[in-house]
Design a protein around this motif. Structure first.
Motif, PDB file in Angstrom:
ATOM      1  N   TRP A 134       0.843  -1.195   0.000  1.00 26.02           N
ATOM      2  CA  TRP A 134       0.000   0.000   0.000  1.00 26.02           C
ATOM      3  C   TRP A 134       0.877   1.243   0.000  1.00 26.02           C
ATOM      4  CZ3 TRP A 134       1.253   2.791   4.236  1.00 26.02           C
ATOM      5  CH2 TRP A 134       1.526   2.138   5.447  1.00 26.02           C
ATOM      6  N   GLN A 135       0.249   2.384  -0.342  1.00 23.73           N
ATOM      7  CA  GLN A 135       0.922   3.680  -0.333  1.00 23.73           C
ATOM      8  C   GLN A 135      -0.032   4.740   0.194  1.00 23.73           C
ATOM      9  OE1 GLN A 135       1.787   2.942  -4.637  1.00 23.73           O
ATOM     10  NE2 GLN A 135       3.534   4.287  -4.247  1.00 23.73           N
ATOM     11  N   VAL A 136       0.497   5.659   0.992  1.00 24.89           N
ATOM     12  CA  VAL A 136      -0.213   6.882   1.348  1.00 24.89           C
ATOM     13  C   VAL A 136       0.548   8.017   0.678  1.00 24.89           C
ATOM     14  CG1 VAL A 136      -0.900   8.445   3.211  1.00 24.89           C
ATOM     15  CG2 VAL A 136      -1.043   5.957   3.534  1.00 24.89           C
ATOM     16  N   ILE A 137      -0.119   8.753  -0.222  1.00 23.40           N
ATOM     17  CA  ILE A 137       0.539   9.762  -1.048  1.00 23.40           C
ATOM     18  C   ILE A 137      -0.087  11.124  -0.778  1.00 23.40           C
ATOM     19  CG2 ILE A 137       1.154  10.445  -3.405  1.00 23.40           C
ATOM     20  CD1 ILE A 137       0.721   7.536  -4.242  1.00 23.40           C
ATOM     21  N   GLY A 138       0.743  12.142  -0.550  1.00 20.70           N
ATOM     22  CA  GLY A 138       0.243  13.490  -0.346  1.00 20.70           C
ATOM     23  C   GLY A 138      -0.382  14.054  -1.614  1.00 20.70           C
ATOM     24  N   SER A 139      -1.192  15.091  -1.424  1.00 21.04           N
ATOM     25  CA  SER A 139      -1.924  15.667  -2.547  1.00 21.04           C
ATOM     26  C   SER A 139      -1.461  17.092  -2.823  1.00 21.04           C
ATOM     27  CB  SER A 139      -3.419  15.670  -2.257  1.00 21.04           C
ATOM     28  OG  SER A 139      -3.711  16.615  -1.236  1.00 21.04           O
ATOM     29  N   ASP A 140      -1.999  17.696  -3.879  1.00 23.46           N
ATOM     30  CA  ASP A 140      -1.682  19.076  -4.221  1.00 23.46           C
ATOM     31  C   ASP A 140      -2.394  20.078  -3.323  1.00 23.46           C
ATOM     32  OD1 ASP A 140       0.144  18.831  -6.343  1.00 23.46           O
ATOM     33  OD2 ASP A 140      -1.468  18.305  -7.719  1.00 23.46           O
ATOM     34  N   ALA A 141      -3.540  19.715  -2.822  1.00 23.46           N
ATOM     35  CA  ALA A 141      -4.338  20.650  -2.039  1.00 23.46           C
ATOM     36  C   ALA A 141      -4.604  20.074  -0.657  1.00 23.46           C
ATOM     37  CB  ALA A 141      -5.661  20.931  -2.746  1.00 23.46           C
ATOM     38  N   PRO A 200      -4.252  15.043   2.650  1.00 22.25           N
ATOM     39  CA  PRO A 200      -3.513  16.294   2.785  1.00 22.25           C
ATOM     40  C   PRO A 200      -2.148  16.258   2.106  1.00 22.25           C
ATOM     41  CG  PRO A 200      -3.395  15.029   4.807  1.00 22.25           C
ATOM     42  CD  PRO A 200      -4.289  14.263   3.880  1.00 22.25           C
ATOM     43  N   ARG A 201      -1.521  17.415   2.047  1.00 18.40           N
ATOM     44  CA  ARG A 201      -0.145  17.512   1.580  1.00 18.40           C
ATOM     45  C   ARG A 201       0.763  16.711   2.504  1.00 18.40           C
ATOM     46  NH1 ARG A 201       0.596  22.394  -1.503  1.00 18.40           N
ATOM     47  NH2 ARG A 201      -1.321  23.634  -1.597  1.00 18.40           N
ATOM     48  N   MET A 202       1.863  16.206   1.955  1.00 20.41           N
ATOM     49  CA  MET A 202       2.850  15.506   2.773  1.00 20.41           C
ATOM     50  C   MET A 202       4.242  16.043   2.450  1.00 20.41           C
ATOM     51  SD  MET A 202       3.802  11.432   3.148  1.00 20.41           S
ATOM     52  CE  MET A 202       2.089  10.943   3.322  1.00 20.41           C
ATOM     53  N   GLY A 203       4.895  16.598   3.464  1.00 20.75           N
ATOM     54  CA  GLY A 203       6.238  17.126   3.280  1.00 20.75           C
ATOM     55  C   GLY A 203       7.298  16.045   3.332  1.00 20.75           C
ATOM     56  N   VAL A 204       8.549  16.463   3.234  1.00 21.31           N
ATOM     57  CA  VAL A 204       9.667  15.525   3.246  1.00 21.31           C
ATOM     58  C   VAL A 204       9.788  14.857   4.608  1.00 21.31           C
ATOM     59  CG1 VAL A 204      10.928  16.825   1.495  1.00 21.31           C
ATOM     60  CG2 VAL A 204      11.324  17.313   3.919  1.00 21.31           C
ATOM     61  N   SER A 205      10.454  13.710   4.634  1.00 23.58           N
ATOM     62  CA  SER A 205      10.659  12.994   5.889  1.00 23.58           C
ATOM     63  C   SER A 205      12.117  12.617   6.071  1.00 23.58           C
ATOM     64  CB  SER A 205       9.817  11.714   5.931  1.00 23.58           C
ATOM     65  OG  SER A 205      10.123  10.982   7.099  1.00 23.58           O
ATOM     66  N   ALA A 206      12.606  12.854   7.285  1.00 21.73           N
ATOM     67  CA  ALA A 206      13.938  12.396   7.671  1.00 21.73           C
ATOM     68  C   ALA A 206      13.849  11.415   8.827  1.00 21.73           C
ATOM     69  CB  ALA A 206      14.804  13.599   8.062  1.00 21.73           C
TER      70      ALA A 206
END
Length: 217
Positions: A140-147, A153-159
């Motif tokens: 599976w994948q959870v992918i951020g959106s444009d809006a 929701p949007r998803m920022g970078v992850s460290a």
């Protein structure tokens, strides 16, 4: 380093090599395995008795966009995969987590171990991906959106490395939220730890809703 149960330590490096070190005398446990890019995180290690592969294995996430399964007895690369299929230049920084089948509750047990990774793209469509630990195929994948929206929701970078909550059948993950209220997405993610990967909820846990979370939950 990661710990190879009983026998040694596992060292990754910016030279693209992964190396097993004997804890008693410092000798190599296997010939150093070469991957396609730098690694800047702690690798998880499973011994053969707990791994769904039935062999001692580590899962490496790389700055070449690939995830690798490597046998920590022989140094053999078992599989490698690009879990985002080239959709974004993910340049993995955070380490992989593993949802281990043999210690998961029956109510949320996947068919195999699941390798959990997060992307680090300069994009609002970053991803949290669960990979079949035996084959390298996405589950599976959870992918951020444009809006911004509550459901996607949007998803920022992850460290940071995701956390497996075995008691509640959940995956917790953190991310950047763009540092701007006009763009802000969440910095904490709550996901169902099964074969669906359903996004159950998000939260902005930083002061005044602006800021990034780089540490693991």
């Amino acid at each position: 380093p990661g710990i190879i149960p009983v026998t040694g330590a596992l060292i990754t490096s910016n030279s693209s090599l992964v190396q097993g070190i004997n804890l008693t005398n410092g000798s190599d446990l296997f010939a150093p395995a070469s991957t396609g890019g730098a690694m800047s995180n702690r690798p998880p290690d499973l011994d053969a008795g707990i791994s769904s592969l039935g062999r001692s294995v580590t899962y490496l996430v790389n700055q070449d966009n690939f995830v690798y399964a490597v046998d920590t007895t022989t140094g053999q690369i078992i599989w490698l995969a690009n879990p985002t299929a080239g959709a974004i230049a993910n340049n993995f920084i955070s380490g992989a987590a593993v949802q281990v089948k043999s210690i998961s509750a029956l109510s949320c047990t996947p068919a195999t171990d699941l390798v959990l990774v997060q992307t680090n793209a300069i994009d609002n469509k970053n991803e949290i991906v669960a990979i079949n630990g035996n084959t390298g195929v996405n589950v599976w994948q959870v992918i951020g959106s444009d809006a911004f929206s509550q459901s996607n929701p949007r998803m920022g970078v992850s460290a940071s490395t995701p956390f497996v909550d075995y008691a509640h059948c959940l995956i917790w993950a953190t991310s950047a939220n763009f540092g701007d209220l006009s763009l802000a997405g969440p910095s904490l993610w709550k996901i169902q730890a099964d074969t669906s990967g359903t996004l159950l909820g998000t939260s902005n846990v930083v002061t005044a809703g602006v800021g990034d979370v780089d540490s693991s939950p």
